[in-house]
Design a protein around this motif. Sequence first.
Motif, PDB file in Angstrom:
ATOM      1  N   PRO A  53     -16.122   9.269  -0.224  1.00  0.00           N
ATOM      2  CA  PRO A  53     -14.912   9.643  -0.306  1.00  0.00           C
ATOM      3  C   PRO A  53     -14.343   9.756   1.372  1.00  0.00           C
ATOM      4  O   PRO A  53     -13.221   9.337   1.397  1.00  0.00           O
ATOM      5  CB  PRO A  53     -15.296  11.081  -0.848  1.00  0.00           C
ATOM      6  N   PHE A  54     -15.022   9.955   2.136  1.00  0.00           N
ATOM      7  CA  PHE A  54     -14.617   9.691   3.558  1.00  0.00           C
ATOM      8  C   PHE A  54     -14.141   8.555   3.936  1.00  0.00           C
ATOM      9  O   PHE A  54     -12.981   8.250   4.794  1.00  0.00           O
ATOM     10  CB  PHE A  54     -15.369  10.717   4.542  1.00  0.00           C
ATOM     11  N   GLU A  55     -15.000   7.560   3.737  1.00  0.00           N
ATOM     12  CA  GLU A  55     -14.468   6.069   3.939  1.00  0.00           C
ATOM     13  C   GLU A  55     -13.153   5.847   3.276  1.00  0.00           C
ATOM     14  O   GLU A  55     -12.323   5.103   3.775  1.00  0.00           O
ATOM     15  CB  GLU A  55     -15.496   5.201   3.531  1.00  0.00           C
ATOM     16  N   TYR A  56     -12.939   6.222   2.137  1.00  0.00           N
ATOM     17  CA  TYR A  56     -11.530   6.055   1.268  1.00  0.00           C
ATOM     18  C   TYR A  56     -10.490   6.664   2.034  1.00  0.00           C
ATOM     19  O   TYR A  56      -9.343   6.120   2.156  1.00  0.00           O
ATOM     20  CB  TYR A  56     -11.545   6.600  -0.229  1.00  0.00           C
ATOM     21  N   ILE A  57     -10.629   8.126   2.702  1.00  0.00           N
ATOM     22  CA  ILE A  57      -9.490   8.530   3.592  1.00  0.00           C
ATOM     23  C   ILE A  57      -9.575   7.726   4.656  1.00  0.00           C
ATOM     24  O   ILE A  57      -8.203   7.457   5.049  1.00  0.00           O
ATOM     25  CB  ILE A  57     -10.045   9.920   3.958  1.00  0.00           C
ATOM     26  N   LEU A  58     -10.293   7.314   5.445  1.00  0.00           N
ATOM     27  CA  LEU A  58     -10.255   6.411   6.571  1.00  0.00           C
ATOM     28  C   LEU A  58      -9.541   5.028   6.318  1.00  0.00           C
ATOM     29  O   LEU A  58      -8.524   4.751   7.057  1.00  0.00           O
ATOM     30  CB  LEU A  58     -11.389   6.164   7.399  1.00  0.00           C
ATOM     31  N   THR A  59      -9.837   4.549   5.009  1.00  0.00           N
ATOM     32  CA  THR A  59      -9.154   3.288   4.383  1.00  0.00           C
ATOM     33  C   THR A  59      -7.529   3.469   4.264  1.00  0.00           C
ATOM     34  O   THR A  59      -6.773   3.120   4.733  1.00  0.00           O
ATOM     35  CB  THR A  59      -9.924   2.763   3.070  1.00  0.00           C
ATOM     36  N   GLY A  60      -7.230   4.680   3.687  1.00  0.00           N
ATOM     37  CA  GLY A  60      -5.747   4.915   3.348  1.00  0.00           C
ATOM     38  C   GLY A  60      -5.175   5.190   4.985  1.00  0.00           C
ATOM     39  O   GLY A  60      -4.047   4.542   4.887  1.00  0.00           O
ATOM     40  N   LEU A  61      -5.693   6.031   5.735  1.00  0.00           N
ATOM     41  CA  LEU A  61      -5.163   6.204   6.905  1.00  0.00           C
ATOM     42  C   LEU A  61      -4.636   4.761   7.709  1.00  0.00           C
ATOM     43  O   LEU A  61      -3.844   4.632   8.380  1.00  0.00           O
ATOM     44  CB  LEU A  61      -6.124   7.219   8.027  1.00  0.00           C
ATOM     45  N   GLY A  62      -5.881   3.955   7.989  1.00  0.00           N
ATOM     46  CA  GLY A  62      -5.890   2.755   8.536  1.00  0.00           C
ATOM     47  C   GLY A  62      -4.952   1.796   7.923  1.00  0.00           C
ATOM     48  O   GLY A  62      -4.008   1.168   8.836  1.00  0.00           O
ATOM     49  N   SER A  63      -4.845   1.753   7.013  1.00  0.00           N
ATOM     50  CA  SER A  63      -3.747   0.945   6.177  1.00  0.00           C
ATOM     51  C   SER A  63      -2.615   1.382   6.166  1.00  0.00           C
ATOM     52  O   SER A  63      -1.644   0.465   6.487  1.00  0.00           O
ATOM     53  CB  SER A  63      -4.176   0.831   4.403  1.00  0.00           C
ATOM     54  N   CYS A  64      -2.282   2.770   6.198  1.00  0.00           N
ATOM     55  CA  CYS A  64      -1.000   3.241   6.395  1.00  0.00           C
ATOM     56  C   CYS A  64      -0.611   3.014   7.813  1.00  0.00           C
ATOM     57  O   CYS A  64       0.712   2.477   7.807  1.00  0.00           O
ATOM     58  CB  CYS A  64      -1.001   4.716   6.249  1.00  0.00           C
ATOM     59  N   LYS A  65      -1.284   3.134   8.633  1.00  0.00           N
ATOM     60  CA  LYS A  65      -0.942   2.684  10.208  1.00  0.00           C
ATOM     61  C   LYS A  65      -0.563   1.377  10.190  1.00  0.00           C
ATOM     62  O   LYS A  65       0.457   1.065  10.902  1.00  0.00           O
ATOM     63  CB  LYS A  65      -2.021   3.179  11.118  1.00  0.00           C
ATOM     64  N   ALA A  66      -1.185   0.367   9.745  1.00  0.00           N
ATOM     65  CA  ALA A  66      -1.049  -0.907   9.692  1.00  0.00           C
ATOM     66  C   ALA A  66       0.209  -1.233   9.223  1.00  0.00           C
ATOM     67  O   ALA A  66       1.158  -1.980   9.731  1.00  0.00           O
ATOM     68  CB  ALA A  66      -2.297  -1.774   9.416  1.00  0.00           C
ATOM     69  N   ILE A  67       0.436  -1.053   7.868  1.00  0.00           N
ATOM     70  CA  ILE A  67       1.514  -1.113   7.137  1.00  0.00           C
ATOM     71  C   ILE A  67       2.867  -0.541   7.998  1.00  0.00           C
ATOM     72  O   ILE A  67       3.882  -1.249   8.015  1.00  0.00           O
ATOM     73  CB  ILE A  67       1.320  -0.680   5.611  1.00  0.00           C
ATOM     74  N   THR A  68       2.526   0.589   8.275  1.00  0.00           N
ATOM     75  CA  THR A  68       3.782   0.980   9.249  1.00  0.00           C
ATOM     76  C   THR A  68       4.338   0.396  10.316  1.00  0.00           C
ATOM     77  O   THR A  68       5.546  -0.103  10.348  1.00  0.00           O
ATOM     78  CB  THR A  68       3.700   2.709   9.545  1.00  0.00           C
ATOM     79  N   LEU A  69       3.384  -0.251  11.151  1.00  0.00           N
ATOM     80  CA  LEU A  69       3.595  -1.158  12.351  1.00  0.00           C
ATOM     81  C   LEU A  69       4.262  -2.333  11.811  1.00  0.00           C
ATOM     82  O   LEU A  69       5.061  -2.951  12.714  1.00  0.00           O
ATOM     83  CB  LEU A  69       2.283  -1.243  13.119  1.00  0.00           C
TER      84      LEU A  69
END
Length: 130
Positions: free
Chosen positions: A41-57
């Motif tokens: 579950p923590f890896e999914y949270i990190l995946t969501g955060l990293g994906s959001c950062k990259a998509i935003t940029l």
Amino acid sequence: MRAVRVSSNGSRYGQDAEIRQFRLLADEPPAIGGDDTGPTPFEYILTGLGSCKAITLQMYAERKGWALEAITVDLHYEKHENGHRIYADLTVEGDLDEQQRERLRELSDRCPVQRLLTEPIQIQTKLTQS
């Protein structure tokens, strides 16, 4: 409207997750009794955060017409005595000057998932009948 459904799948800690047309697995590693059939579950949270950062940029760079070619976000989580900390290492590739690179770093910290994780949030859980 259901956004995500998570259900036990018969293994010790394994869970099946349904998100729209996608099927994902979550589990824990063998070191804590899981079968390691999917990310934690923590890896999914990190995946969501990293994906959001990259998509935003990517969206921002496209609007500005910047020559952003690739984004990599490496993340890890640590629990400390005084709380939790997520470390994000951001790599941006392309013909960008230092001012643009710094602007992208600043914007990555404003992505919607990071805001969700860093602002007060309430989670309401209720029992339902099966």
